[in-house]
Every structure is written in C-alpha cells, then in structure tokens.
Design a protein around this motif. Structure first.
Motif, PDB file in Angstrom:
ATOM      1  N   GLY A   2      -9.702  -1.625  16.329  1.00  0.00           N
ATOM      2  CA  GLY A   2     -10.692  -1.091  16.800  1.00  0.00           C
ATOM      3  C   GLY A   2     -10.605  -0.466  18.244  1.00  0.00           C
ATOM      4  N   GLY A   3      -9.316  -0.083  18.857  1.00  0.00           N
ATOM      5  CA  GLY A   3      -9.233   0.662  20.067  1.00  0.00           C
ATOM      6  C   GLY A   3      -7.930   1.340  19.911  1.00  0.00           C
ATOM      7  N   TRP A   4      -7.636   1.869  21.034  1.00  0.00           N
ATOM      8  CA  TRP A   4      -6.483   2.755  21.265  1.00  0.00           C
ATOM      9  C   TRP A   4      -5.479   2.100  22.036  1.00  0.00           C
ATOM     10  CZ3 TRP A   4      -6.537   7.108  18.406  1.00  0.00           C
ATOM     11  CH2 TRP A   4      -7.669   7.731  18.247  1.00  0.00           C
ATOM     12  N   VAL A   5      -4.147   1.910  21.516  1.00  0.00           N
ATOM     13  CA  VAL A   5      -2.975   1.291  21.861  1.00  0.00           C
ATOM     14  C   VAL A   5      -1.636   1.983  21.888  1.00  0.00           C
ATOM     15  CG1 VAL A   5      -1.565  -0.756  21.571  1.00  0.00           C
ATOM     16  CG2 VAL A   5      -4.258  -0.771  20.983  1.00  0.00           C
ATOM     17  N   ALA A   6      -1.229   2.141  23.065  1.00  0.00           N
ATOM     18  CA  ALA A   6       0.180   2.698  23.262  1.00  0.00           C
ATOM     19  C   ALA A   6       1.284   1.543  22.485  1.00  0.00           C
ATOM     20  CB  ALA A   6       0.603   2.774  24.631  1.00  0.00           C
ATOM     21  N   ALA A   7       2.390   2.433  22.387  1.00  0.00           N
ATOM     22  CA  ALA A   7       3.706   1.728  21.898  1.00  0.00           C
ATOM     23  C   ALA A   7       4.277   0.713  22.953  1.00  0.00           C
ATOM     24  CB  ALA A   7       4.792   2.647  21.409  1.00  0.00           C
ATOM     25  N   GLN A   8       4.442  -0.556  22.696  1.00  0.00           N
ATOM     26  CA  GLN A   8       5.156  -1.529  23.565  1.00  0.00           C
ATOM     27  C   GLN A   8       6.201  -0.802  24.338  1.00  0.00           C
ATOM     28  OE1 GLN A   8       5.701  -5.351  22.157  1.00  0.00           O
ATOM     29  NE2 GLN A   8       3.684  -5.808  21.754  1.00  0.00           N
ATOM     30  N   SER A   9       6.989  -0.168  23.651  1.00  0.00           N
ATOM     31  CA  SER A   9       8.068   0.599  24.286  1.00  0.00           C
ATOM     32  C   SER A   9       7.727   1.566  25.388  1.00  0.00           C
ATOM     33  CB  SER A   9       8.984   1.035  23.287  1.00  0.00           C
ATOM     34  OG  SER A   9       8.720   2.239  22.780  1.00  0.00           O
ATOM     35  N   VAL A  25      -6.021  -2.587   6.018  1.00  0.00           N
ATOM     36  CA  VAL A  25      -5.025  -1.444   5.930  1.00  0.00           C
ATOM     37  C   VAL A  25      -4.339  -1.287   7.334  1.00  0.00           C
ATOM     38  CG1 VAL A  25      -4.307   0.736   5.064  1.00  0.00           C
ATOM     39  CG2 VAL A  25      -5.869  -0.735   3.768  1.00  0.00           C
ATOM     40  N   VAL A  26      -3.035  -1.282   7.108  1.00  0.00           N
ATOM     41  CA  VAL A  26      -2.256  -0.506   8.235  1.00  0.00           C
ATOM     42  C   VAL A  26      -1.481   0.361   7.813  1.00  0.00           C
ATOM     43  CG1 VAL A  26      -0.447  -1.143   9.722  1.00  0.00           C
ATOM     44  CG2 VAL A  26      -1.826  -3.073   9.294  1.00  0.00           C
ATOM     45  N   THR A  27      -1.903   1.700   8.083  1.00  0.00           N
ATOM     46  CA  THR A  27      -1.479   3.051   7.826  1.00  0.00           C
ATOM     47  C   THR A  27      -0.315   3.455   8.726  1.00  0.00           C
ATOM     48  OG1 THR A  27      -3.481   3.499   6.814  1.00  0.00           O
ATOM     49  CG2 THR A  27      -2.100   5.386   7.422  1.00  0.00           C
ATOM     50  N   LYS A  28       0.739   3.852   8.028  1.00  0.00           N
ATOM     51  CA  LYS A  28       1.674   4.702   8.866  1.00  0.00           C
ATOM     52  C   LYS A  28       1.712   6.262   8.508  1.00  0.00           C
ATOM     53  CE  LYS A  28       6.682   5.574   9.427  1.00  0.00           C
ATOM     54  NZ  LYS A  28       6.414   7.092   9.193  1.00  0.00           N
ATOM     55  N   PRO A  29       1.155   7.179   9.108  1.00  0.00           N
ATOM     56  CA  PRO A  29       1.079   8.544   8.430  1.00  0.00           C
ATOM     57  C   PRO A  29       2.313   9.196   8.879  1.00  0.00           C
ATOM     58  CG  PRO A  29       0.058   8.585  10.819  1.00  0.00           C
ATOM     59  CD  PRO A  29       0.212   7.028  10.325  1.00  0.00           C
ATOM     60  N   SER A  30       2.509  10.523   8.263  1.00  0.00           N
ATOM     61  CA  SER A  30       3.678  11.177   8.515  1.00  0.00           C
ATOM     62  C   SER A  30       4.067  11.583  10.034  1.00  0.00           C
ATOM     63  CB  SER A  30       3.579  12.381   7.660  1.00  0.00           C
ATOM     64  OG  SER A  30       4.430  13.425   8.174  1.00  0.00           O
ATOM     65  N   GLU A  31       5.109  11.574  10.380  1.00  0.00           N
ATOM     66  CA  GLU A  31       5.260  12.091  11.875  1.00  0.00           C
ATOM     67  C   GLU A  31       4.871  13.381  12.247  1.00  0.00           C
ATOM     68  OE1 GLU A  31       9.500  10.222  10.688  1.00  0.00           O
ATOM     69  OE2 GLU A  31       7.519  10.301   9.680  1.00  0.00           O
ATOM     70  N   ASP A  32       4.729  14.128  10.949  1.00  0.00           N
ATOM     71  CA  ASP A  32       4.263  15.787  11.112  1.00  0.00           C
ATOM     72  C   ASP A  32       2.849  15.782  11.228  1.00  0.00           C
ATOM     73  OD1 ASP A  32       6.678  17.186  10.680  1.00  0.00           O
ATOM     74  OD2 ASP A  32       6.738  16.247   8.735  1.00  0.00           O
ATOM     75  N   LEU A  81      -9.787  -3.417  10.218  1.00  0.00           N
ATOM     76  CA  LEU A  81      -9.723  -3.002   8.702  1.00  0.00           C
ATOM     77  C   LEU A  81      -8.890  -1.885   8.645  1.00  0.00           C
ATOM     78  CD1 LEU A  81     -13.155  -4.104   7.595  1.00  0.00           C
ATOM     79  CD2 LEU A  81     -10.890  -5.345   7.224  1.00  0.00           C
ATOM     80  N   PHE A  82      -8.773  -0.822   9.526  1.00  0.00           N
ATOM     81  CA  PHE A  82      -8.215   0.352   9.329  1.00  0.00           C
ATOM     82  C   PHE A  82      -7.322   0.634  10.557  1.00  0.00           C
ATOM     83  CE2 PHE A  82      -9.058   5.152   8.775  1.00  0.00           C
ATOM     84  CZ  PHE A  82      -7.612   5.382   8.602  1.00  0.00           C
ATOM     85  N   ASN A  83      -6.160   0.145  10.520  1.00  0.00           N
ATOM     86  CA  ASN A  83      -5.136   0.209  11.614  1.00  0.00           C
ATOM     87  C   ASN A  83      -4.292   1.485  11.581  1.00  0.00           C
ATOM     88  OD1 ASN A  83      -5.792  -2.422  13.245  1.00  0.00           O
ATOM     89  ND2 ASN A  83      -5.543  -2.916  11.159  1.00  0.00           N
ATOM     90  N   VAL A  84      -3.932   2.142  12.603  1.00  0.00           N
ATOM     91  CA  VAL A  84      -3.097   3.358  12.450  1.00  0.00           C
ATOM     92  C   VAL A  84      -1.929   2.954  13.319  1.00  0.00           C
ATOM     93  CG1 VAL A  84      -2.715   5.760  12.217  1.00  0.00           C
ATOM     94  CG2 VAL A  84      -4.590   5.005  11.621  1.00  0.00           C
ATOM     95  N   VAL A  85      -0.611   3.041  12.981  1.00  0.00           N
ATOM     96  CA  VAL A  85       0.553   3.212  13.723  1.00  0.00           C
ATOM     97  C   VAL A  85       1.371   4.052  13.437  1.00  0.00           C
ATOM     98  CG1 VAL A  85       0.711   0.757  14.117  1.00  0.00           C
ATOM     99  CG2 VAL A  85       1.607   1.398  11.962  1.00  0.00           C
ATOM    100  N   ALA A 129      -4.900  -6.672  11.118  1.00  0.00           N
ATOM    101  CA  ALA A 129      -5.348  -6.662   9.864  1.00  0.00           C
ATOM    102  C   ALA A 129      -5.675  -8.212   9.282  1.00  0.00           C
ATOM    103  CB  ALA A 129      -4.526  -5.782   8.961  1.00  0.00           C
ATOM    104  N   ALA A 130      -4.551  -8.969   9.357  1.00  0.00           N
ATOM    105  CA  ALA A 130      -4.792 -10.436   9.053  1.00  0.00           C
ATOM    106  C   ALA A 130      -5.909 -11.140   9.584  1.00  0.00           C
ATOM    107  CB  ALA A 130      -3.413 -11.154   9.131  1.00  0.00           C
TER     108      ALA A 130
END
Length: 478
Positions: free
Chosen positions: A7-14, A167-174, A195-199, A47-48
C-alpha cells in the motif's frame, strides 16, 4: 518513482535505481528501483499477509472492489495512458485505448466470479455428502512484457484478485511506470494493501520471485527461452504456471478470397503497435493465382502508414529498444541476402525526429522461402514475410511447420474450406475472413512452444483456483 508494496511507495533496499527512457528520443524520463532478492521477499511477505484476509472476503465484496478499480481505470485512462505513451512510444490514442480495454476485462472477470459454484454429488448415502469446492491457489507472481503492459497485466491480476489471490508483479524494465501508477490508483480506490504489489528490476529480481517458496503460481508473458527457464525453476517448488510465450502466426489467403478485405485486415493487424505483439500476422501464404494482386494491395496500404516522430503524430511509434529492433534488421538483411523482394519499408527511418529512436517502417518481404528467418522465427517488429503456395493444403502444411502455435488466420469465400483450414491449424486461436481484437470472454493462449494454459474469461479465473473435495458425515436424525 519507487516500487509499490503493502500500500505504499518503497525504494530498493540496495538504493540502486535504473533508468526509464523515452523510445522516441532515448531521453531518460524517470528512474525506478533496481530490486533484488530482498525486495522480492518483502513484496511476497506483504502479499502473504494480505492473502489471509482476502481469501475470506465474500465474492460480492471482491466483485465490488474490482469493478470500482475498473471504473477508476476508465476515469484515469488519459493520465495512465500518457505515462504509457512516454515509456513505450506508441501513439497516445492507442495507449489510452489500452487502459480502457483493460478495464473492460476487469469487469468481465468480476462477472465471472459471480458465476463460480461448488458442486455436490447427488448419489450420497444418508448422512453423507461429497462437496467439490475451489480454493484460491495463494500468492501469485505476475511477470509482464513491455508491449501491452497493462492489458497483459490485467489478464493475470484481474483473474487472481477475483479468485482470492494477491499478486506481486514485475513489469518489464522498459515500461514500469504505467504499472506503478495503476497500483497506486487501485489502492486509492479501496483495494486492500498487499493485494497488488509492484517490484521493479532485472533478471535477478525475476529469478528470486520465481524461486521463492511462498508463491504458488507464476503467470508469465514473454519469450520462449524465458518461459522455459521459469517453468523449470517453478518445478522446484511445484508452482503452477501459466505461460504465454509468443508466436509466429501465419495467415493463409486462398484464391477465392476477398483480396481487399484480406489486405486491409492483414495490414491493420500485422503492423499494429509497430508489430510488437504476440499474435500478429508474421508470415503469409498466398495461392499463386492471386499472389501478385494481393502483394499490390498490401504494399499500397503499408506505404500509407506513417511513423510518429519524437514530439509528433503518426500511425506507428518506434520499436521499444535496440535489442527488439535488431531482430527486424536481421530478418530483413537475411531475406535480402537470399533473394527476396522488399515491397515496402526495409530500411531504418532516419532524420529529425527519428534519429533518437529505433524506427522501422512497415516492411513487406515477398517471395520468402521456408529457410528465411522471417518465415521461421518471431519478429516482434513491423515485418511480414509472404510466400506463394500452390494450394490451401500446402499453405496449411507450411503454417503448421513451426514450433509456435498461438494464432492463425484464413481468408476464403468457401465456408467449408475455411472451416477445414481453421480446424486444421495447430494454434490456440484462429480467425476466418477478418481479424478482430481477441475477445475478453474466451480463452487465449497457445499450443506447442507458444505456451501453457489459458487466460481471459472464466478460463482465466479458474486457473487461479484449486479443487478441494469435502467428505461430510453425520448421524441422520430421521
């Protein structure tokens, strides 16, 4: 723009990021996180947690929320379409239309949810009942391509949500931006967090998502090699897979066909989105008596299509990146070297407005032979190979002589012949005498190496459900 999870914006841990570029100019328009295994784990954990509540939500409430999300997509289609236009390069009207069409698919999935039932055997003994019901499979990983990023995401997300799966979604890098905006929109509309996570990220992230033990299904649209790798990795934890792996779709034009209608349909369909979609006409087999006549009609129509330069308007945009463009260049060069005729296009568009992008005009390759790359391998670009044949049977044999089996197309006025050719095609979908948009109500998917499983309509929803048999016993009071 950051990733969206729980439910929120998150940066990569790296802290690492990667650029998103405008295909028309090559300019960087934004950055997104370069997610890795730790980020995959965070999204899956979110998601779990969401699954524990969502699987118990009554179907009527799921339907209400999904329909609200569909309406929000329509309301925000210009905004999300504009983001898609910038990251994909497709002309804006087509991008907005994709958002609206995807919203329609959400509505259809919602309606299919209301038609799901458990069953009970009638032959049970007194005090015994056997009930067959269905449970949601669990956390789903959706990995989507660049070409129709919202539509192909909705194939998966809409069905999963109605079935009760997060759902955990990984969209195209493009093309990650439009998907990220959609996740934010759905959450603002009322879809519960998680319910709808985007990485976002590259291959390492995708591999981590597939290998993680918690998700129970992988839904993927993309290349055959990537799909095979996903299927092999998913087998390690016995995950379900739905794989739509592209195609090399053939059309057969018989001597009695309406040539104007065939030429119009093939041109419209074969060059839509600059050829960047899986079930487009890639190769064409034409009976000799009408071969040259059809070539003339195709060339006339192809030459009328215009390219939209950076900042300008036109029918077709650039190819999304240099890697995708290289396949078209390679196939054209191979055909030229083997003696084919180039009837239209064939050379990269250059000059002001074009030099910053990978622009290829609609290209027709006549007198193509079976050994040419364009007749053997998927192009994913605005190139069509065309060959003469001596009979419809020869056309069907050549059409089926392929490791792909996603779609087929037939043009003939003879209905009996047309039905025989359609039934003989080794493909998941076949069109006769026109090429309409694939319906949201019916199954979509391929045979052979074009994939496993089906999406859309009720067929899509049930692929996110597990059968469960309940054996019930009690002491009859009467």
């Amino acid at each position: 723009m950051d990733m969206f999870m729980d439910g929120g914006w998150v940066a990569a841990q790296s802290g690492q990021v990667m650029p998103v570029t405008d295909p028309t100019s090559g300019a960087v328009i934004d950055t997104v996180p370069m997610g890795q295994a730790a980020d995959a784990g965070r999204a899956i954990a979110s998601a779990a947690r969401a699954f524990e509540n969502w699987k118990r939500v009554p179907m009527a409430e799921r339907v209400r929320l999904v329909k609200a999300c569909a309406q929000a997509m329509r309301d925000q289609a210009p905004r999300i379409g504009a983001a898609l236009n910038r990251e994909l390069g497709r002309p804006l009207p087509g991008c907005i239309a994709e958002i609206a069409s995807s919203a329609n698919l959400l509505d259809i999935y919602a309606e299919e949810g209301l038609r799901l039932y458990a069953t009970q055997a009638l032959g049970s003994a007194p005090g015994e009942r056997i009930v067959v019901t269905r449970d949601p499979v669990g956390v789903v990983v959706a990995i989507t391509p660049f070409n129709y990023p919202i539509t192909l995401l909705m194939f998966k997300l809409g069905a999963a949500l109605i079935a009760g799966c997060p759902v955990v979604t990984k969209p195209s890098e493009d093309t990650p931006l439009s998907t990220l905006l959609l996740a934010e929109l759905f959450h603002a509309t009322g879809l519960p967090a998680g319910l709808f996570n985007v990485v976002t990220g590259a291959r390492e992230l995708g591999e981590a998502l597939v290998a993680h033990p918690v998700p129970r299904k992988i839904a993927f649209t993309g290349s055959v090699p990537a799909g095979k790798a996903i299927a092999a990795a998913a087998a390690g934890t016995m995950k379900r897979v739905t794989l739509e792996l592209g195609g090399h779709s053939a059309a057969i034009v018989c001597a009695d066909a309406d040539l104007d209608k065939a030429a119009e349909a093939i041109t419209r369909h074969g060059f839509a989105n600059s050829g960047q979609f899986c079930y487009r006409v890639n190769r064409l087999y034409v009976e000799r008596p009408v071969y040259e006549a059809l070539l003339d009609r195709l060339a006339t129509r192809a030459r009328k299509l215009t390219l939209a330069p950076a900042g300008g308007e036109g029918d077709l945009g650039p190819l999304v990146n240099a890697r995708i463009f290289a396949t078209s260049e390679q196939q054209i060069a191979d055909a030229r070297a083997r003696g084919a005729r180039i009837l239209a296009g064939g050379d990269r568009a250059t000059g002001p407005g074009y030099d910053g992008g990978c622009y290829m005009p609609p290209t027709l390759i006549a007198d193509a032979t079976p050994e040419m790359l364009v007749m053997r391998e998927e192009t994913f670009g605005p190139v069509i190979g065309i060959a003469p044949v001596d009979s419809p049977a020869e056309g069907l044999r050549l059409a089926n002589d392929s490791r792909f089996g996603l779609a087929g197309f037939v043009f003939t006025r003879d209905l009996a012949l047309g039905m025989a050719l359609c039934e003989g095609f080794e493909a998941g979908s076949v069109w006769l005498n026109d090429i309409q948009r694939a319906s949201h109500h019916v199954p979509f998917g391929g045979m052979k190496e074009s994939g496993l499983g089906r999406e859309k309509g009720r067929y899509g929803v049930v692929s996110y459900l597990e059968y469960k048999t309940l054996y019930l016993s009690w002491e009859p009071p009467l």
